[in-house]
Each structure stands twice: as structure tokens, then as C-alpha cells.
Design a protein around this motif. Structure first.
Motif, short mmCIF file in Angstrom:
data_model
loop_
_atom_site.label_atom_id
_atom_site.label_comp_id
_atom_site.label_asym_id
_atom_site.label_seq_id
_atom_site.Cartn_x
_atom_site.Cartn_y
_atom_site.Cartn_z
N ASN A 190 -1.88 5.17 47.03
CA ASN A 190 -1.88 6.38 47.77
C ASN A 190 -0.80 6.90 48.16
N GLU A 234 1.63 7.18 45.72
CA GLU A 234 2.24 7.83 44.42
C GLU A 234 1.06 8.08 43.72
N ARG A 235 0.10 8.82 43.87
CA ARG A 235 -1.04 8.94 43.15
C ARG A 235 -0.89 9.51 41.78
N SER A 236 0.14 10.33 41.54
CA SER A 236 0.40 10.96 40.58
C SER A 236 0.88 9.98 39.14
N SER A 237 1.25 8.81 39.70
CA SER A 237 1.77 7.85 38.71
C SER A 237 0.87 6.79 38.30
N GLU A 289 -3.23 6.37 37.07
CA GLU A 289 -4.51 7.04 36.61
C GLU A 289 -5.77 6.50 37.29
N LYS A 326 8.11 6.93 41.43
CA LYS A 326 8.96 7.98 41.08
C LYS A 326 9.23 8.56 42.40
N THR A 327 8.58 8.78 43.26
CA THR A 327 8.59 9.40 44.79
C THR A 327 9.43 8.36 45.63
#
Length: 222
Positions: free
Chosen positions: A150, A152-155, A157, A181-182
Motif C-alpha cells: 500500500n 508503493e503500489r506501482s512497484s 503487480e 523506489k518511493t
């Protein structure tokens, strides 16, 4: 007759036929694993597999026949024995499908080693502690994965990827194929990594202390 079978397969004595039986079964188990070290299936490997399955299968049947001697629970032993760890491992190793199942035959060899027997005694003493630590570790992995998924949802899938990351973080493996990454993800990673060290260190001291005690006990007996 069944009593003789029991002493043959379980009461190992280096000065009798019991020891020869142990060595023979161990040899067959090791021989059956050799084909797993090659990608190619040579003709001789099929013969090794057939002979190994026959002999190891016969050993499993003999152990089942004397289940009541092994477990000491009367007729109930014949219903309980197939579900014991040793019996399940033997049965899985004999499955006709999947090379990976044959690897379980290595435990046939370990079963006759003094060190493995001592480790079994260590496990019996600390299994409650180990199960508690396992519960803590599983809980840590799930919570860490939930936070990271939650944050870093972009990293990730899927949530499974987050579970995979949390597992590698707990074991300090960190393959590097999935990483935060965030800023929020990095903070979660640092916190969970520090906590993970504590989770890993907790059982290590307990296991090491009990192994040393078992080794010292064996030394005193000798």
C-alpha cells in the motif's frame, strides 16, 4: 516374525545384520538420487529408478507392517503411521511423477546418521518455541507485505509480489528484482528490515544452544 522385521529395520547395531540393512537402504537411496544430477535421461537411469522404487517401496511396506512396534499405540498405529513425517516423506519420494519428489529420498540417508538423530532430539525439545517463532515470522511477512504493497503500489503487480519481497527481506537475501523506489516505500523497507533481524536472531540462539547441549550430551555418553 514381525518382531524380527522391527529389529532388522529399526534397531541398528554395527555388529549385526541391522547395520548392514541400514547401509544397504542408504546406498540405494543415494544411488537413486544420482540420475537427478543429470539433465539427460540415460537408459541405465530407468533401471536404477525401477530397482530403487522396488527396494525403497518394500522398506516402506515393512515399516508399515511393524507400525505398532514403531509407535507403540496398538492397532491405531496402522492408521497413524502413514501420516507421520517419516512415512509421508518416504511415500512422497516414491511418487512416479516429478523429479523434485525423488529428492526427498535423501532423507532416507539422513535418517540413519547420528547427527540427524541428534537434531531430531533437539527439535522435540524446542518445537513449541519454533512453532511460535514461525507464527511470528509469518505474521511479520504478511504485515510487512501489506504495508509495502500500500506504500508503493506501482512497484508491485500483485500482493504476492509484496509477500515475496517481505520474505526475501526477512531472510536478508534481497534478490534485488523487486525493491522500493518511493520515500514511503524505503522507510517501510528500513523499519521492516531492522525488525526482521530480531525475528531471525530469536530462534538462532535457542537452536544453537540446544545443538551444543545435544553434542555435549553425546560426548559424555561416549
Amino acid at each position: 516374525m514381525r518382531e524380527k522385521i522391527y529389529y532388522l529395520i529399526l534397531k541398528s547395531d554395527k555388529r549385526s545384520i541391522n547395520y548392514i540393512y541400514d547401509v544397504f537402504i542408504s546406498f540405494i537411496a543415494v544411488l537413486s538420487i544420482i540420475p537427478l544430477m543429470f539433465k539427460q535421461d540415460f537408459q541405465g537411469f530407468y533401471k536404477i529408478e525401477r530397482v530403487s522404487v522396488f527396494i525403497l517401496g518394500a522398506d516402506y511396506i515393512l515399516r508399515f507392517i511393524v507400525s505398532d512396534y514403531i509407535l507403540g499405540k496398538g492397532k491405531q498405529s496402522f492408521f497413524i503411521y502413514p501420516f507421520t513425517v517419516g512415512a509421508l516423506t518416504d511415500l512422497i519420494s516414491l511418487l512416479p511423477t516429478g523429479r523434485i519428489f525423488r529428492v526427498f529420498r535423501i532423507f532416507k540417508v539422513l535418517r540413519y546418521m547420528d547427527f540427524f538423530i541428534r537434531m531430531t532430539e533437539v527439535y522435540k525439545r524446542i518445537r513449541e518455541v519454533l512453532f511460535t517463532v514461525l507464527f511470528i515470522a509469518v505474521g511479520y511477512i504478511f504485515i510487512a507485505a501489506l504495508f509495502m504493497f500500500n506504500a508503493e503500489r506501482s512497484s508491485f503487480e500483485s500482493f504476492f509480489d509484496a509477500l515475496y519481497w517481505a520474505t526475501t527481506a526477512l531472510t536478508t537475501v534481497g534478490y534485488g528484482d523487486i525493491y522500493p523506489k518511493t520515500f514511503a516505500g524505503k522507510v517501510v523497507s528500513m523499519v521492516t528490515s531492522v525488525l526482521g533481524i530480531a525475528v531471525i536472531a530469536l530462534p538462532s540462539g535457542i537452536i544453537t544452544a540446544n545443538i551444543i547441549n545435544e553434542i555435549n550430551k553425546g560426548g559424555r555418553k561416549n
